[in-house]
Scaffold this active site. Structure first.
Site, short mmCIF file in Angstrom:
data_model
loop_
_atom_site.label_atom_id
_atom_site.label_comp_id
_atom_site.label_asym_id
_atom_site.label_seq_id
_atom_site.Cartn_x
_atom_site.Cartn_y
_atom_site.Cartn_z
CE LYS A 119 -3.26 2.62 2.93
NZ LYS A 119 -4.11 2.62 4.16
CG ASP A 135 -5.47 7.97 4.72
OD1 ASP A 135 -6.38 8.61 4.17
OD2 ASP A 135 -5.67 6.92 5.40
CE LYS A 183 -6.50 8.67 8.15
NZ LYS A 183 -7.22 7.61 8.87
CG ASP A 232 -1.94 5.21 4.98
OD1 ASP A 232 -1.81 4.12 5.59
OD2 ASP A 232 -3.01 5.58 4.47
CG ASP A 259 -9.87 7.59 6.81
OD1 ASP A 259 -8.80 7.52 6.16
OD2 ASP A 259 -9.92 7.78 8.04
CD GLU A 297 -6.69 5.30 2.56
OE1 GLU A 297 -7.67 5.37 3.32
OE2 GLU A 297 -5.54 5.08 2.96
NE ARG A 349 -11.06 -1.09 3.82
CZ ARG A 349 -11.65 -1.29 5.00
NH1 ARG A 349 -12.82 -1.92 5.07
NH2 ARG A 349 -11.06 -0.88 6.10
N1 BES Z 1 -4.26 4.39 6.96
C1 BES Z 1 -5.42 4.17 7.73
C2 BES Z 1 -5.21 3.15 8.84
C3 BES Z 1 -4.41 3.61 10.02
C4 BES Z 1 -4.98 4.42 10.97
C5 BES Z 1 -3.14 3.14 10.20
C6 BES Z 1 -4.24 4.78 12.07
C7 BES Z 1 -2.41 3.50 11.30
C8 BES Z 1 -2.95 4.32 12.24
C9 BES Z 1 -6.55 3.66 6.86
O1 BES Z 1 -6.58 4.16 5.57
C10 BES Z 1 -7.81 4.07 7.51
O2 BES Z 1 -8.06 5.25 7.59
N2 BES Z 1 -8.58 3.10 7.96
C11 BES Z 1 -9.81 3.38 8.63
C12 BES Z 1 -10.84 2.41 8.14
C13 BES Z 1 -12.24 2.72 8.59
C14 BES Z 1 -12.71 4.01 7.94
C15 BES Z 1 -13.13 1.58 8.21
C16 BES Z 1 -9.56 3.18 10.12
O3 BES Z 1 -8.84 2.27 10.50
O4 BES Z 1 -10.07 3.99 10.88
ZN ZN Z 2 -4.79 4.76 4.80
MN MN Z 3 -7.60 6.00 5.45
#
Ligand code: BES
Ligand code: ZN
Ligand code: MN
Length: 498
Positions: A267, A272, A279, A290, A349, A351, A353
């Site tokens: 990835k 992000d 966020k 990210d 968010d 994104e 996947r």
């Molecule tokens: N890059 C983030 C995941 C992340 C968050 C990694 C904090 C490390 C620390 C990912 O893109 C994301 O935002 N995931 C969301 C998914 C949710 C919206 C279903 C998450 O984990 O909050």
């Molecule tokens: Zn992300």
């Molecule tokens: Mn995200």
């Protein structure tokens, strides 16, 4: 830093510092005992005074020990001999490096590699020690106008082995350790770079530079190429950013052309923001990390190429920013992925996947033996496993086992999570084949379930490194994980692990 391997007696080494271990309480290791004998009990006399108990993390620096040819002897506490495991061995190496850096010694002979670690070979000890040294001395200060100068930096380290018959194995393990550490350093550098420098185009340029240096195949797909391939899921993440997306492919051929490759997918979200599902502001700077999945597959590729492993390896990096602007994807938008499956984007968010699914479909064209994706995918994985273990998911138990083993072997550990069908229904959408989120609970699992719908054609594993790719707080920075795990998995496949 220069490294070498030597077999020989500690009192005969001519170096700025000899490093030997002491167990709790006050039990000398073999090398310490030899120094004690040749100094007529100098060391045991000091220890009897109570200056060194052998507690883990403790050190005592001695100058001008009689009967030795070195200026200094550093005693390193190892804790209880009975409990001495991998973690303690690695901690002793790190303590050694830190302490040596505060002395005037610029070279040292480290005898800690002679100490038995339960079930671990000399090759393991030397490989891990060299990785630990370079990990502990890594610095990212290219943007500091005043560098943090060490007065007499360490320049040369020698690891001791107890028998000449171990020399060849130790030399090979050292070379492997250096390759892994250099791969990790690349991964850390890319991770630590800010997003205004490390954008998708920068990642593509780094990949091209690596291809040139190591004679790899390299292909960079541009937005127009992705449109031709109908990668609308990936493109939907990019459309809110001014930075053009890139799909980076590097190919290494170390085995017969007929041997199916391992494909690593990383990835590469270079920043992000969350997109329209923005966020919150706190610690958002950390979303420059990210792209650590991308950085780790690049680091692994470099390590594999440097070791010239007899395998075929391809890496695929979907690289993009996730930004909110007038063109950005809205919650509720529906896109068709390259696979033909439709996705209702309920949260922009989620994104990672969305870009990985198209990259995984693209991986089919390499007729892979195995595909492993690596991603800072979910905050939920951090809630589940903290910052110690990487989350592991797989559609093939034997592959999961191999990756868990590689994690144990490299002390870069993963923990397997379920990928049961029962979770799949959480991804139901009223309007498309699936939604891109699965609700509040089990977030790392529903993310993996989403990916599993694009990996039916091959044996696949997913590593969620959201908790392990970087550290926050006082020692903020990328960790270089899971380069050791991935590299060990590939070394194992290549039959190059002792
Ligand atoms: N890059 C983030 C995941 C992340 C968050 C990694 C904090 C490390 C620390 C990912 O893109 C994301 O935002 N995931 C969301 C998914 C949710 C919206 C279903 C998450 O984990 O909050
Ligand atoms: Zn992300
Ligand atoms: Mn995200």
């Amino acid at each position: 830093m220069e490294f070498s391997i030597k077999s020989g007696s500690p009192e005969k080494q001519r170096s700025a510092c000899i490093v030997v271990g002491v167990f709790e309480t006050r039990k000398l290791t073999l090398a310490a005992e030899i120094l004690d004998k040749s100094s007529d009990g100098h060391i045991s006399a000091i220890i009897r005074r109570g200056d060194m108990e052998g507690k883990g993390g403790s050190t005592l620096l001695l100058q001008n020990v009689p009967g030795t040819l070195s200026e200094r002897v550093l005693l390193v506490g190892l804790g209880k001999e009975r409990d001495f495991r991998e973690k303690d061995f690695l901690a002793a190496i790190r303590t050694t490096v830190k302490t040596l850096n505060d002395t005037g010694a610029s070279d040292a002979s480290i005898f800690l590699t002679e100490i038995a670690v339960k079930k671990r070979s000399i090759a393991w000890r030397v490989r891990q020690a060299s990785v630990a040294v370079l990990d502990a001395t890594y610095k990212f200060e290219q943007f500091k106008s005043k560098k943090d100068e060490v007065r007499r930096p360490l320049r040369k380290l020698t690891f001791a082995v107890s028998r000449r018959t171990e020399l060849a194995q130790a030399e090979e393990a050292l070379a492997q350790g250096l390759a892994i550490a250099e791969g990790m350093a690349l991964t850390k550098d890319l991770g630590n770079l800010p997003a205004n420098i490390c954008h998708p185009t920068y990642l593509a340029e780094q990949a091209q530079a690596m291809a040139k240096e190591f004679n790899l195949g390299c292909e960079i797909l541009e937005r127009a190429d992705m449109e031709k391939l109908s990668m609308h899921s990936l493109l939907s993440v990019s459309q809110g950013s001014r930075q053009p997306p890139k799909l980076i492919v590097l190919t290494y051929k170390g085995a017969k052309a007929s041997e199916k490759p391992v494909v690593l997918v990383g990835k590469g979200v270079t920043f992000d923001t969350g997109g329209i599902s923005l966020k919150p502001g706190a610690e958002m700077d950390e979303m420059k990390y990210d792209m650590c999945g991308a950085a780790s597959v690049l680091g692994t590729m470099q390590a594999v190429a440097r070791m010239a492993l007899p395998i075929n390896l391809t890496i695929v990096v979907p690289a993009t920013e996730n930004m909110p602007d007038g063109m950005a994807t809205r919650p509720g938008d529906i896109v068709t992925s390259m696979s033909g499956q439709t996705i209702e984007i309920l949260n922009t968010d989620a994104e990672g996947r969305l870009i990985l699914c198209d990259a995984l479909t693209y991986a089919e064209r390499f007729e892979p033996d195995t595909v492993i994706d690596v991603a800072t995918l979910t905050g939920a994985c951090v809630v589940a496993l903290g910052h110690i273990a990487t989350g592991l998911f797989s559609n093939k138990d034997a592959l999961a086992r191999d990756l868990l083993d590689a994690g144990d072997e490299s002390y870069d550990r993963a923990w397997q999570m379920p990928l049961w069908d029962d979770y799949q229904e959480l991804l139901k959408s009223p309007f498309a084949d699936m939604g891109n989120i699965g609700g509040r609970w089990g977030g790392s699992i529903t993310a993996a379930c989403f990916l599993s719908r694009f990996t039916k054609k091959f044996e696949w594993a997913h590593l969620d490194i959201a908790g392990t790719a970087w550290k926050s707080g006082a020692d903020k920075g990328a960790t270089g994980r899971p380069v050791p795990l991935l590299t060990h998995y590939l070394m194992q496949r290549a039959g190059k692990l002792n």
